[in-house]
Design a protein around this motif. Structure first.
Motif, PDB file in Angstrom:
ATOM      1  N   LEU A  41       0.719  -1.070  -0.137  1.00 21.84           N
ATOM      2  CA  LEU A  41      -0.141  -0.058  -0.103  1.00 21.84           C
ATOM      3  C   LEU A  41       0.773   1.112  -0.119  1.00 21.84           C
ATOM      4  O   LEU A  41       1.907   1.195   0.642  1.00 21.84           O
ATOM      5  CB  LEU A  41      -0.882  -0.069   0.989  1.00 21.84           C
ATOM      6  N   ARG A  42       0.462   2.381  -0.849  1.00 18.73           N
ATOM      7  CA  ARG A  42       1.087   3.453  -0.651  1.00 18.73           C
ATOM      8  C   ARG A  42       0.365   4.353   0.084  1.00 18.73           C
ATOM      9  O   ARG A  42      -0.862   4.845  -0.296  1.00 18.73           O
ATOM     10  CB  ARG A  42       1.017   4.144  -2.051  1.00 18.73           C
ATOM     11  N   PHE A  43       0.674   4.623   1.300  1.00 20.98           N
ATOM     12  CA  PHE A  43       0.140   5.627   2.208  1.00 20.98           C
ATOM     13  C   PHE A  43       0.624   7.101   1.871  1.00 20.98           C
ATOM     14  O   PHE A  43       1.508   7.393   1.191  1.00 20.98           O
ATOM     15  CB  PHE A  43       0.350   5.476   3.769  1.00 20.98           C
ATOM     16  N   PRO A  44      -0.537   8.124   2.298  1.00 21.08           N
ATOM     17  CA  PRO A  44      -1.824   7.735   3.173  1.00 21.08           C
ATOM     18  C   PRO A  44      -2.683   7.226   2.115  1.00 21.08           C
ATOM     19  O   PRO A  44      -2.850   7.755   0.990  1.00 21.08           O
ATOM     20  CB  PRO A  44      -2.138   9.292   3.532  1.00 21.08           C
ATOM     21  N   LEU A  45      -3.669   6.411   2.715  1.00 23.32           N
ATOM     22  CA  LEU A  45      -4.850   6.023   1.992  1.00 23.32           C
ATOM     23  C   LEU A  45      -5.932   6.961   2.304  1.00 23.32           C
ATOM     24  O   LEU A  45      -6.160   7.825   3.345  1.00 23.32           O
ATOM     25  CB  LEU A  45      -5.338   4.652   2.561  1.00 23.32           C
ATOM     26  N   ARG A  46      -7.128   7.080   1.338  1.00 18.94           N
ATOM     27  CA  ARG A  46      -8.158   7.853   1.587  1.00 18.94           C
ATOM     28  C   ARG A  46      -9.513   7.411   1.270  1.00 18.94           C
ATOM     29  O   ARG A  46      -9.624   6.637   0.253  1.00 18.94           O
ATOM     30  CB  ARG A  46      -7.735   9.353   0.714  1.00 18.94           C
ATOM     31  N   LEU A  47     -10.533   7.521   2.054  1.00 17.15           N
ATOM     32  CA  LEU A  47     -11.769   7.066   1.962  1.00 17.15           C
ATOM     33  C   LEU A  47     -12.638   8.319   1.679  1.00 17.15           C
ATOM     34  O   LEU A  47     -12.733   9.329   2.353  1.00 17.15           O
ATOM     35  CB  LEU A  47     -12.224   6.603   3.185  1.00 17.15           C
ATOM     36  N   ARG A  48     -13.258   8.037   0.649  1.00 14.81           N
ATOM     37  CA  ARG A  48     -13.904   9.417  -0.114  1.00 14.81           C
ATOM     38  C   ARG A  48     -15.250   8.696  -0.825  1.00 14.81           C
ATOM     39  O   ARG A  48     -15.496   7.662  -1.025  1.00 14.81           O
ATOM     40  CB  ARG A  48     -13.110  10.041  -1.123  1.00 14.81           C
ATOM     41  N   ALA A  49     -16.142   9.740  -1.346  1.00 13.92           N
ATOM     42  CA  ALA A  49     -17.059   9.442  -2.198  1.00 13.92           C
ATOM     43  C   ALA A  49     -16.619   9.072  -3.792  1.00 13.92           C
ATOM     44  O   ALA A  49     -15.779   9.642  -4.036  1.00 13.92           O
ATOM     45  CB  ALA A  49     -18.101  10.495  -2.000  1.00 13.92           C
ATOM     46  N   ARG A  50     -17.375   8.506  -4.528  1.00 10.46           N
ATOM     47  CA  ARG A  50     -17.334   8.293  -5.756  1.00 10.46           C
ATOM     48  C   ARG A  50     -17.204   9.716  -6.585  1.00 10.46           C
ATOM     49  O   ARG A  50     -18.186  10.689  -6.215  1.00 10.46           O
ATOM     50  CB  ARG A  50     -18.322   7.291  -6.468  1.00 10.46           C
ATOM     51  N   ARG A  51     -16.482   9.709  -7.684  1.00 13.52           N
ATOM     52  CA  ARG A  51     -16.472  11.071  -8.554  1.00 13.52           C
ATOM     53  C   ARG A  51     -16.488  10.681  -9.850  1.00 13.52           C
ATOM     54  O   ARG A  51     -16.332   9.275 -10.172  1.00 13.52           O
ATOM     55  CB  ARG A  51     -15.162  11.724  -8.229  1.00 13.52           C
ATOM     56  N   PRO A  52     -17.155  11.109 -10.972  1.00 18.36           N
ATOM     57  CA  PRO A  52     -17.526  11.215 -12.198  1.00 18.36           C
ATOM     58  C   PRO A  52     -16.121  10.725 -12.763  1.00 18.36           C
ATOM     59  O   PRO A  52     -15.156  11.456 -12.547  1.00 18.36           O
ATOM     60  CB  PRO A  52     -17.753  12.507 -12.745  1.00 18.36           C
ATOM     61  N   GLY A  53     -15.884   9.617 -13.607  1.00 21.71           N
ATOM     62  CA  GLY A  53     -14.846   9.442 -14.176  1.00 21.71           C
ATOM     63  C   GLY A  53     -14.171   8.120 -13.454  1.00 21.71           C
ATOM     64  O   GLY A  53     -12.983   7.795 -13.980  1.00 21.71           O
ATOM     65  N   ASP A  54     -14.205   8.047 -12.233  1.00 24.37           N
ATOM     66  CA  ASP A  54     -13.521   7.000 -11.267  1.00 24.37           C
ATOM     67  C   ASP A  54     -13.504   5.780 -12.058  1.00 24.37           C
ATOM     68  O   ASP A  54     -14.458   5.268 -12.747  1.00 24.37           O
ATOM     69  CB  ASP A  54     -14.230   6.850  -9.996  1.00 24.37           C
ATOM     70  N   ARG A  55     -12.260   5.301 -12.112  1.00 24.70           N
ATOM     71  CA  ARG A  55     -12.064   3.613 -12.578  1.00 24.70           C
ATOM     72  C   ARG A  55     -11.438   2.813 -11.604  1.00 24.70           C
ATOM     73  O   ARG A  55     -10.324   3.322 -10.946  1.00 24.70           O
ATOM     74  CB  ARG A  55     -11.617   3.696 -14.029  1.00 24.70           C
ATOM     75  N   ILE A  56     -11.361   1.511 -11.827  1.00 29.15           N
ATOM     76  CA  ILE A  56     -10.769   0.488 -10.987  1.00 29.15           C
ATOM     77  C   ILE A  56     -10.311  -0.649 -12.012  1.00 29.15           C
ATOM     78  O   ILE A  56     -11.113  -1.023 -12.746  1.00 29.15           O
ATOM     79  CB  ILE A  56     -11.791   0.090  -9.819  1.00 29.15           C
ATOM     80  N   ALA A  57      -9.071  -1.032 -11.487  1.00 29.58           N
ATOM     81  CA  ALA A  57      -8.669  -2.282 -12.155  1.00 29.58           C
ATOM     82  C   ALA A  57      -9.349  -3.573 -11.682  1.00 29.58           C
ATOM     83  O   ALA A  57      -9.691  -3.672 -10.674  1.00 29.58           O
ATOM     84  CB  ALA A  57      -7.035  -2.497 -11.938  1.00 29.58           C
ATOM     85  N   THR A  58      -9.877  -4.292 -12.770  1.00 31.16           N
ATOM     86  CA  THR A  58     -10.316  -5.458 -12.469  1.00 31.16           C
ATOM     87  C   THR A  58      -9.754  -6.612 -13.451  1.00 31.16           C
ATOM     88  O   THR A  58      -8.913  -6.419 -14.312  1.00 31.16           O
ATOM     89  CB  THR A  58     -11.936  -5.420 -13.112  1.00 31.16           C
ATOM     90  N   PRO A  59     -10.141  -7.901 -13.291  1.00 30.74           N
ATOM     91  CA  PRO A  59      -9.463  -9.090 -14.004  1.00 30.74           C
ATOM     92  C   PRO A  59      -9.739  -8.765 -15.525  1.00 30.74           C
ATOM     93  O   PRO A  59      -9.040  -9.624 -16.303  1.00 30.74           O
ATOM     94  CB  PRO A  59     -10.047 -10.174 -13.398  1.00 30.74           C
ATOM     95  N   ARG A  60     -10.679  -8.169 -16.053  1.00 27.73           N
ATOM     96  CA  ARG A  60     -11.169  -7.803 -17.209  1.00 27.73           C
ATOM     97  C   ARG A  60     -10.823  -6.634 -17.776  1.00 27.73           C
ATOM     98  O   ARG A  60     -11.124  -6.069 -18.824  1.00 27.73           O
ATOM     99  CB  ARG A  60     -12.668  -7.846 -17.320  1.00 27.73           C
ATOM    100  N   GLY A  61      -9.900  -5.979 -16.855  1.00 22.84           N
ATOM    101  CA  GLY A  61      -9.281  -4.713 -17.254  1.00 22.84           C
ATOM    102  C   GLY A  61      -9.829  -3.362 -16.639  1.00 22.84           C
ATOM    103  O   GLY A  61     -10.962  -3.810 -15.758  1.00 22.84           O
ATOM    104  N   SER A  62      -9.602  -2.205 -16.835  1.00 24.22           N
ATOM    105  CA  SER A  62     -10.082  -1.150 -16.261  1.00 24.22           C
ATOM    106  C   SER A  62     -11.437  -0.721 -16.671  1.00 24.22           C
ATOM    107  O   SER A  62     -11.942  -0.890 -17.784  1.00 24.22           O
ATOM    108  CB  SER A  62      -9.146   0.165 -16.457  1.00 24.22           C
TER     109      SER A  62
END
Length: 465
Positions: free
Chosen positions: A383-404
């Motif tokens: 993990l690269r600290f600091p971590l941040r918990l926030r609300a979703r923003r427009p355009g947010d993406r996450i890596a998945t086994p099927r790609g971003s």
């Protein structure tokens, strides 16, 4: 009907509107202007009901709209003194600019009087002629069937009108027979106000030239409309129970089921639901809202006057009042103290979340988590600290086994309603890479070693603040 039967008919009407009025002695506030109608009403209540069956207080407001109004107020005071009736009177601070404003000021005064005296009901002297005029006025303005019901004999707010079955000519005959005197309001004879033109010109002309029984027909029309609406209300209420679920001030309407009804009936259901939010749109507004609910894709929303919002969420439409939520309060996790645990709170979309972060090594140290918590399990070394918990923003993406993939698309796939997506905590690292989303998932990582230190993040929704 003969004048001699009026008192007995009045007592029957009073008992029908106020059950037990002949026994329990309810406290009634009577609006008395000093005119014929209210004077007759006060006389009937004071002298034609059994002694002790009701307690009376007269209420009079001087609107200051015409010369002579202070004389009317003094006359009402003398009348109440002569008849041994208590009186509450007041004078408007400023003369009203219109009849509508005068009516609002008058009813505000009358309701305040009822409240201060802890009275059981407010009685006004509306009669059958007033009913006929009201129905005709509403017809000319294009009212619906509900408006054709006219003036109700009793309202849910405690206004009672026991003279509605009686005609003005009957009240006048009663007043003459009992040698009553009253104050005449000359402004009622002018043709300036729309109501006066209906009473003094239009209705007499209709009865003279077109329909001799126009007034009685209009009153009969109101009765028919009330009967019709009463039946419809039962059917609409049954349908509402099947189609609508209420939770914490939000109405969830089954869209497909609503679509299956005739549009006229579906409109009635929708109006009943919206009425509970203080919003009753007109015919065009109702049709537009109904079409939106039944046809709009999921995730769309419209705003109605009065701060009401309708949002489509898959199979349901969510109806609620728009409230300004307090600003979000995200959480930053900059490592964890030597005790290996962090407990704090965050706020997203007006809701408060309890956040617990725990470091653990090996299966024996895995923290216990409740079933209603969202839990993330991440290797600390990666993990690269600091971590941040926030609300979703427009355009947010996450890596998945099927790609971003976009978070919006993932949430739609998991059928998370649009109103809840802003309330799903998103965890990102120091470089802005999204690692985990509550209820959605985390980035794919290789299996940790058995002795690798892990970060367990548990989040619970504690509800609105």
């Amino acid at each position: 009907m003969s004048e001699a039967s009026l008192p007995s008919r009045f007592r029957g009407q009073l008992e029908a509107l106020l059950p037990g009025s002949g026994q329990g002695g309810p406290h009634l506030v009577v609006a008395v202007s000093g005119g014929l109608d209210s004077t007759v009403l006060l006389h009937l209540l004071r002298f034609q009901t059994r002694a002790g069956s009701v307690r009376l207080t007269a209420a009079h407001l001087d609107h200051r709209m015409r010369e002579g109004s202070p004389t009317d107020a003094a006359w009402v005071c003398g009348l109440c003194r002569a008849w041994s009736v208590g009186l509450v009177s007041d004078t408007a601070r400023e003369p009203p600019r219109s009849e509508d404003q005068a009516r609002r000021i008058r009813y505000a005064f009358l309701r305040e009087t009822v409240s201060q005296l802890h009275a059981d009901a407010l009685l006004t002297a509306h009669h059958a002629d007033d009913q006929a005029e009201t129905v005709l006025f509403r017809v000319l303005r294009g009212t619906g069937i509900g408006g054709l019901r006219g003036i109700p004999a009793r309202t849910r707010t405690g206004i009672v009108r026991p003279l509605l079955p009686f005609w003005r000519e009957e009240l006048h005959a009663y007043a003459i027979a009992h040698h009553l005197r009253w104050r005449a309001d000359s402004t009622n004879e002018t043709l300036g106000a729309a109501r006066n033109r209906i009473r003094n010109a239009l209705l007499p002309a209709l009865e003279r030239q077109i329909a001799p029984g126009a007034r009685r027909s209009l009153v009969a029309l109101a009765e028919l409309a009330r009967e019709s609406e009463s039946g419809w209300n039962v059917l609409v209420g049954d349908a509402e129970k099947r189609l609508v679920r209420y939770e914490e001030g939000v109405a969830f309407v089954a869209r497909a089921d609503l679509r299956g009804y005739h549009p006229a009936f579906a409109s009635r259901i929708l109006r009943k639901v919206l009425r509970q939010f203080g919003n009753v749109p007109g015919r065009i507004g109702t049709r537009s809202a109904l079409q939106f609910i039944t046809d709009a894709p999921s995730g769309r929303e419209i705003h109605l006057p009065g701060g009401v919002r309708i949002r489509t969420e898959f199979e349901v439409a969510r109806i609620e009042r728009r409230e300004v939520s307090p600003p979000d309060r995200p959480v930053e996790i900059d490592g964890i103290d030597t005790a290996g645990k962090l407990a704090t709170r965050m706020r997203l979309g007006g809701r408060t979340f309890r956040v617990t972060a725990t470091r653990a090594v090996g299966s024996d140290e895995i923290p216990r988590c409740d079933a209603d918590e969202w839990v993330a399990r991440l290797p600390v070394a990666r993990l690269r600290f600091p971590l941040r918990l926030r609300a979703r923003r427009p355009g947010d993406r996450i890596a998945t086994p099927r790609g971003s993939r976009s978070l919006k698309r993932l949430m739609i796939d998991r059928r998370i309603p649009g109103s809840e997506r802003h309330r799903r905590p998103v965890l990102e690292d120091a470089e802005g890479t999204i690692l985990w989303v509550a209820g959605v998932g985390s980035v794919p990582l290789s299996d940790p070693d058995p002795d690798e230190e892990m970060l367990y993040l548990a989040i619970r929704d504690d509800g609105g603040e």
